[in-house]
Design an enzyme around this catalytic site. Structure first.
Site, mmCIF file in Angstrom:
data_model
loop_
_atom_site.group_PDB
_atom_site.id
_atom_site.type_symbol
_atom_site.label_atom_id
_atom_site.label_comp_id
_atom_site.label_asym_id
_atom_site.label_seq_id
_atom_site.Cartn_x
_atom_site.Cartn_y
_atom_site.Cartn_z
ATOM 1 N N ASP A 74 1.064 -1.447 0.072
ATOM 2 C CA ASP A 74 -0.053 0.335 -0.246
ATOM 3 C C ASP A 74 1.047 1.338 0.390
ATOM 4 O OD1 ASP A 74 0.770 -1.273 2.766
ATOM 5 O OD2 ASP A 74 -0.053 0.583 3.361
ATOM 6 N N GLU A 139 -0.013 -1.385 5.201
ATOM 7 C CA GLU A 139 1.098 -1.150 6.531
ATOM 8 C C GLU A 139 0.488 0.444 7.145
ATOM 9 O OE1 GLU A 139 4.573 0.434 8.514
ATOM 10 O OE2 GLU A 139 3.770 1.239 6.234
#
Length: 407
Positions: A74, A139
C-alpha cells in the site's frame, strides 16, 4: 551475475508503481507478483484480508535457518495530482531519479526484495535454509496484512526478519510503537443563549486536556533512561549531533494531540467534543501503561462524561543491535556505501514488525533496512535514487547468502 538487466529491474518497479494501491487494492500487486513468481517456478500464495486487500507469501529453499524479507504494497494518498511535476502513478526517470508514488515508501524496497528472491533462486545461490518473502497489505494504517500473517504463523519459525522500509544508510534494530487515543466528552446541548441549563462538552474536554498536559509534563521529567537510542537517526537526518537533552526527549515516550473536534454551530452548546492523540510508546512506558495513563486522568476529571477509545494500537519492538543480521548487513553494506555513512539506531516510527513479532520478538533478529531517503516518504514528487534502488538489490542478495550461511 544477474537474472534481470538494469532496464528490466526498473521496468518491474514501474509495473507496480502503476498499480494504484492508495490504502487499498493491494490484490492487484499480489496478482502481478503471483504471475511473476509462477514464471520462475517459485511457490507463492495469496492470502486475502478482504475482497480488495491481500498479502502474498513466496518461498525458496527449505529447512533452517529461515530469513523473512518483508515489504508493504500500500501507498499513501497522492493528494492533488496537479501538484505533481510527473504523474504519481507512472514511473518517470529523470536525472538519476525514479519518480512516482511509493517509489521510496516502499515499492522500491519491495521490488528489490522480489528481485532478490528470484535471482537467488535462478542462480542457485542459496547456501542453505529458507527465504520467505512477505508482501503485506495495510501497513500505512492498521497493519491488517501483517496481523493476518502473524495470526497464521508465518513468523513463528523465522530466525531473521528484514523489513525494507526506506532507511538510506541506516540499519534499525528496534522502534517505538504507535497508538491512536481518542478521548470523547459528552454534555447536554441547548441554545447558546441559555448555557446554564446545558452542559458544554468542550469545557469538560478542556479540563481533561489541561490535566493531561500537567501529568504528561511530570511523566517526561521522570523519563530519563531509555532502552531505545534514536540519536544516530537524528544525526543522519539533520547532519549534526543533537543535544543530550533533545536525544533524551526523542528516545522516550512522546504524545501529541493532533485532532480536535467540538460543536456544530455557533449558537448551540455542544453536547460532544473529542481530542485525538498520537502516542509513541517505548519499552519503559508501553501500550498498557499508556492506556492506564489516559484512563486515570479520565477518572480524575469525570468518567461519566469522558470515554477513551484506542482505534490503533501497535507495540514497540526491540531486538539485539549486535545481532548476526545487523552485523551481516553492516558488513555487506560497507562495500556499497561509505563506511562513515552507515549507522545503527532505533527508529521513532513504527513498522509491520509491531504486528509480526509479538511475543516472539526476543527470538528474532530484526533489521529495518531498505533503499530510499526516509524524508521523501509521503511527499509530492516522491522519488528514489536509481543507483540506490539497484545497489540495494545486490546488498540484499549478499546479506541473505551470508546470513543463512553463517547463522
Amino acid at each position: 551475475m544477474t537474472t534481470f538487466s538494469e532496464k528490466e529491474k526498473i521496468q518491474l518497479l514501474a509495473d507496480i508503481v502503476e498499480l494504484q494501491t492508495e490504502n487499498n487494492n493491494e490484490i492487484d500487486v499480489c496478482n502481478y507478483l503471483k504471475d511473476l513468481f509462477d514464471k520462475y517456478d517459485i511457490k507463492s500464495e495469496i492470502l486475502k484480508v478482504n475482497e480488495h486487500r491481500a498479502n502474498i507469501v513466496a518461498e525458496i529453499g527449505n529447512g533452517s535457518p529461515i530469513l523473512a524479507l518483508s515489504g508493504h504494497m500500500d501507498v499513501v494518498d497522492a493528494g492533488n495530482q496537479d501538484n505533481w511535476t510527473y504523474p504519481p502513478f507512472q514511473l518517470t526517470e529523470k536525472a538519476g531519479k525514479l519518480y512516482g508514488r511509493g517509489t521510496t515508501d516502499m515499492k522500491g524496497g519491495l521490488m528489490a526484495l522480489v528481485i532478490t528472491l528470484i535471482e537467488l533462486k535462478e542462480q542457485n545461490q542459496l547456501p542453505q535454509g529458507t527465504i520467505r518473502l512477505l508482501a503485506t497489505a495495510g501497513e500505512e494504517k492498521e497493519q491488517e496484512g501483517a496481523k493476518l500473517l502473524a495470526d497464521k504463523g508465518y513468523l513463528d519459525d523465522v530466525d531473521g526478519l528484514i523489513i525494507a522500509e526506506p532507511t538510506g544508510s541506516g540499519i534499525y534494530y528496534a522502534h517505538k510503537g504507535s497508538m491512536s487515543c481518542k478521548v470523547t466528552a459528552t454534555g447536554k446541548a441547548v441554545h447558546s443563549s441559555v448555557p446554564f441549563i446545558g452542559d458544554n462538552a468542550i469545557d469538560t474536554l478542556l479540563e481533561f486536556y489541561n490535566l493531561f498536559k500537567e501529568k504528561y509534563s511530570e511523566l517526561k521529567q521522570q523519563d530519563t533512561k531509555h532502552e531505545l537510542d534514536v540519536a544516530p537517526m537524528f544525526k543522519s537526518l539533520i547532519g549534526k549531533e543533537i543535544s543530550e537533552e533533545d536525544a533524551n526527549y526523542a528516545s522516550g515516550l512522546t504524545a501529541v494531540c493532533s485532532i480536535i473536534n467540538g460543536g456544530k454551530q455557533f449558537n448551540s452548546v455542544p453536547d460532544e467534543a473529542s481530542l485525538e492523540f498520537n502516542v509513541r510508546p517505548v519499552p519503559e512506558y508501553d501500550n498498557d501503561f499508556i492506556e492506564s495513563f489516559f484512563q486515570n486522568i479520565i477518572n480524575d476529571v469525570d468518567s461519566n462524561k469522558l470515554s477513551l477509545d484506542i482505534p490503533s494500537n501497535h507495540r514497540p519492538v526491540t531486538s539485539d543491535k549486535n545481532s548476526k543480521l545487523i552485523t551481516t548487513i553492516k558488513d555487506v553494506a560497507s562495500s556499497y556505501v561509505e563506511q562513515d555513512e552507515i549507522f545503527v539506531s532505533a527508529l521513532v516510527g513504527a513498522t509491520d514488525a509491531s504486528s509480526f513479532l509479538g511475543d516472539n520478538k526476543d527470538n528474532v533478529d530484526l533489521a529495518i533496512f531498505g533503499p530510499g531517503n526516509p524524508l521523501m516518504a509521503h511527499q509530492i514528487d516522491e522519488y528514489i535514487e536509481k543507483d540506490m534502488y539497484l545497489k540495494y538489490i545486490d546488498i540484499f542478495k549478499e546479506a541473505s547468502i551470508k546470513y543463512l550461511k553463517e547463522k
